[in-house]
Design a protein around this motif. Structure first.
Motif, PDB file in Angstrom:
ATOM      1  N   VAL A   2       0.862  -1.173   0.000  1.00 16.32           N
ATOM      2  CA  VAL A   2       0.000   0.000   0.000  1.00 16.32           C
ATOM      3  C   VAL A   2       0.902   1.227   0.000  1.00 16.32           C
ATOM      4  O   VAL A   2       1.791   1.350   0.835  1.00 16.32           O
ATOM      5  CB  VAL A   2      -0.924   0.027   1.239  1.00 16.32           C
ATOM      6  CG1 VAL A   2      -1.710   1.319   1.313  1.00 16.32           C
ATOM      7  CG2 VAL A   2      -1.846  -1.177   1.239  1.00 16.32           C
ATOM      8  N   SER A   3       0.671   2.123  -0.940  1.00 16.01           N
ATOM      9  CA  SER A   3       1.441   3.365  -1.021  1.00 16.01           C
ATOM     10  C   SER A   3       0.502   4.548  -0.824  1.00 16.01           C
ATOM     11  O   SER A   3      -0.612   4.545  -1.328  1.00 16.01           O
ATOM     12  CB  SER A   3       2.118   3.486  -2.386  1.00 16.01           C
ATOM     13  OG  SER A   3       3.014   2.421  -2.586  1.00 16.01           O
ATOM     14  N   ALA A   4       0.962   5.549  -0.096  1.00 15.32           N
ATOM     15  CA  ALA A   4       0.155   6.738   0.153  1.00 15.32           C
ATOM     16  C   ALA A   4       0.608   7.875  -0.754  1.00 15.32           C
ATOM     17  O   ALA A   4       1.801   8.044  -0.990  1.00 15.32           O
ATOM     18  CB  ALA A   4       0.285   7.154   1.603  1.00 15.32           C
ATOM     19  N   GLY A  12      -0.003   0.483   6.786  1.00 10.99           N
ATOM     20  CA  GLY A  12       0.603  -0.840   6.692  1.00 10.99           C
ATOM     21  C   GLY A  12       0.041  -1.610   5.519  1.00 10.99           C
ATOM     22  O   GLY A  12      -0.872  -1.158   4.837  1.00 10.99           O
ATOM     23  N   SER A  13       0.628  -2.769   5.272  1.00 14.79           N
ATOM     24  CA  SER A  13       0.167  -3.623   4.176  1.00 14.79           C
ATOM     25  C   SER A  13       0.605  -5.046   4.440  1.00 14.79           C
ATOM     26  O   SER A  13       1.196  -5.347   5.486  1.00 14.79           O
ATOM     27  CB  SER A  13       0.721  -3.131   2.838  1.00 14.79           C
ATOM     28  OG  SER A  13       2.104  -3.411   2.742  1.00 14.79           O
ATOM     29  N   GLY A  34      -7.886   4.274   8.947  1.00 14.67           N
ATOM     30  CA  GLY A  34      -7.510   2.886   8.688  1.00 14.67           C
ATOM     31  C   GLY A  34      -8.165   2.403   7.417  1.00 14.67           C
ATOM     32  O   GLY A  34      -8.877   3.152   6.742  1.00 14.67           O
ATOM     33  N   TYR A  35      -7.934   1.138   7.099  1.00  9.20           N
ATOM     34  CA  TYR A  35      -8.550   0.529   5.919  1.00  9.20           C
ATOM     35  C   TYR A  35      -8.506  -0.987   6.035  1.00  9.20           C
ATOM     36  O   TYR A  35      -7.781  -1.544   6.855  1.00  9.20           O
ATOM     37  CB  TYR A  35      -7.871   0.978   4.619  1.00  9.20           C
ATOM     38  CG  TYR A  35      -6.358   0.982   4.651  1.00  9.20           C
ATOM     39  CD1 TYR A  35      -5.616  -0.182   4.491  1.00  9.20           C
ATOM     40  CD2 TYR A  35      -5.676   2.174   4.831  1.00  9.20           C
ATOM     41  CE1 TYR A  35      -4.243  -0.158   4.517  1.00  9.20           C
ATOM     42  CE2 TYR A  35      -4.297   2.211   4.863  1.00  9.20           C
ATOM     43  CZ  TYR A  35      -3.574   1.033   4.700  1.00  9.20           C
ATOM     44  OH  TYR A  35      -2.205   1.062   4.737  1.00  9.20           O
ATOM     45  N   TRP A  36      -9.337  -1.607   5.225  1.00  8.08           N
ATOM     46  CA  TRP A  36      -9.377  -3.056   5.136  1.00  8.08           C
ATOM     47  C   TRP A  36      -8.877  -3.477   3.760  1.00  8.08           C
ATOM     48  O   TRP A  36      -9.193  -2.836   2.756  1.00  8.08           O
ATOM     49  CB  TRP A  36     -10.805  -3.580   5.295  1.00  8.08           C
ATOM     50  CG  TRP A  36     -11.386  -3.398   6.650  1.00  8.08           C
ATOM     51  CD1 TRP A  36     -11.227  -4.219   7.730  1.00  8.08           C
ATOM     52  CD2 TRP A  36     -12.264  -2.364   7.071  1.00  8.08           C
ATOM     53  NE1 TRP A  36     -11.939  -3.741   8.792  1.00  8.08           N
ATOM     54  CE2 TRP A  36     -12.586  -2.590   8.413  1.00  8.08           C
ATOM     55  CE3 TRP A  36     -12.803  -1.242   6.446  1.00  8.08           C
ATOM     56  CZ2 TRP A  36     -13.429  -1.767   9.142  1.00  8.08           C
ATOM     57  CZ3 TRP A  36     -13.636  -0.411   7.164  1.00  8.08           C
ATOM     58  CH2 TRP A  36     -13.946  -0.681   8.493  1.00  8.08           C
ATOM     59  N   LEU A  37      -8.137  -4.571   3.717  1.00  3.63           N
ATOM     60  CA  LEU A  37      -7.775  -5.232   2.472  1.00  3.63           C
ATOM     61  C   LEU A  37      -8.483  -6.572   2.464  1.00  3.63           C
ATOM     62  O   LEU A  37      -8.545  -7.260   3.488  1.00  3.63           O
ATOM     63  CB  LEU A  37      -6.256  -5.460   2.384  1.00  3.63           C
ATOM     64  CG  LEU A  37      -5.359  -4.228   2.436  1.00  3.63           C
ATOM     65  CD1 LEU A  37      -3.892  -4.662   2.383  1.00  3.63           C
ATOM     66  CD2 LEU A  37      -5.671  -3.270   1.309  1.00  3.63           C
ATOM     67  N   VAL A  44     -10.430 -10.733   5.337  1.00  3.64           N
ATOM     68  CA  VAL A  44     -10.402  -9.283   5.492  1.00  3.64           C
ATOM     69  C   VAL A  44      -9.396  -8.932   6.588  1.00  3.64           C
ATOM     70  O   VAL A  44      -9.546  -9.344   7.734  1.00  3.64           O
ATOM     71  CB  VAL A  44     -11.801  -8.732   5.848  1.00  3.64           C
ATOM     72  CG1 VAL A  44     -11.762  -7.235   6.037  1.00  3.64           C
ATOM     73  CG2 VAL A  44     -12.807  -9.120   4.770  1.00  3.64           C
ATOM     74  N   THR A  45      -8.363  -8.161   6.209  1.00  2.00           N
ATOM     75  CA  THR A  45      -7.311  -7.764   7.131  1.00  2.00           C
ATOM     76  C   THR A  45      -7.382  -6.256   7.340  1.00  2.00           C
ATOM     77  O   THR A  45      -7.474  -5.500   6.378  1.00  2.00           O
ATOM     78  CB  THR A  45      -5.930  -8.145   6.574  1.00  2.00           C
ATOM     79  OG1 THR A  45      -5.925  -9.543   6.277  1.00  2.00           O
ATOM     80  CG2 THR A  45      -4.828  -7.849   7.573  1.00  2.00           C
ATOM     81  N   GLY A  46      -7.373  -5.826   8.594  1.00  2.00           N
ATOM     82  CA  GLY A  46      -7.476  -4.414   8.914  1.00  2.00           C
ATOM     83  C   GLY A  46      -6.141  -3.788   9.253  1.00  2.00           C
ATOM     84  O   GLY A  46      -5.244  -4.442   9.784  1.00  2.00           O
ATOM     85  N   PHE A  47      -6.031  -2.491   8.966  1.00  8.25           N
ATOM     86  CA  PHE A  47      -4.852  -1.696   9.276  1.00  8.25           C
ATOM     87  C   PHE A  47      -5.319  -0.376   9.864  1.00  8.25           C
ATOM     88  O   PHE A  47      -6.415   0.082   9.579  1.00  8.25           O
ATOM     89  CB  PHE A  47      -4.018  -1.447   8.014  1.00  8.25           C
ATOM     90  CG  PHE A  47      -3.479  -2.717   7.427  1.00  8.25           C
ATOM     91  CD1 PHE A  47      -2.252  -3.217   7.839  1.00  8.25           C
ATOM     92  CD2 PHE A  47      -4.203  -3.424   6.486  1.00  8.25           C
ATOM     93  CE1 PHE A  47      -1.763  -4.399   7.319  1.00  8.25           C
ATOM     94  CE2 PHE A  47      -3.722  -4.606   5.955  1.00  8.25           C
ATOM     95  CZ  PHE A  47      -2.490  -5.090   6.376  1.00  8.25           C
ATOM     96  N   GLY A  48      -4.459   0.271  10.669  1.00 10.48           N
ATOM     97  CA  GLY A  48      -4.885   1.483  11.358  1.00 10.48           C
ATOM     98  C   GLY A  48      -5.933   1.103  12.390  1.00 10.48           C
ATOM     99  O   GLY A  48      -5.754   0.133  13.126  1.00 10.48           O
TER     100      GLY A  48
END
Length: 71
Positions: A2-4, A12-13, A34-37, A44-48
């Motif tokens: 994941v790039s911002a 994160g990624s 945050g976000y989910w991938l 489903v993996t969460g970040f933030g």
């Protein structure tokens, strides 16, 4: 990975980690902290501040997820 860009933040990624199937979608949390991938197998993996949700029960193997959305 994941790039911002611009004012977006990266939380994160899964880069460098072994995943069972490709990532097919991404969705932000309502507060943008945050976000989910989600992968094709529906994990489903969460970040933030997004909580990791795992994979739902009862999916037919090989059914294939194609995206994620919040409403």
């Amino acid at each position: 990975s994941v790039s911002a860009f611009g004012s977006a933040r990266s939380f994160g990624s899964l880069a460098g980690k072994t995943v069972a199937s490709p990532i097919v979608g991404m969705a932000p949390t309502p507060d943008d902290q945050g976000y989910w991938l989600v992968n094709r197998d529906a994990k489903v993996t969460g970040f933030g501040n997004a909580t990791s949700l795992g994979a739902p029960q009862g999916l037919t193997p090989g059914s294939g997820v194609v995206g994620i959305a919040l409403w």
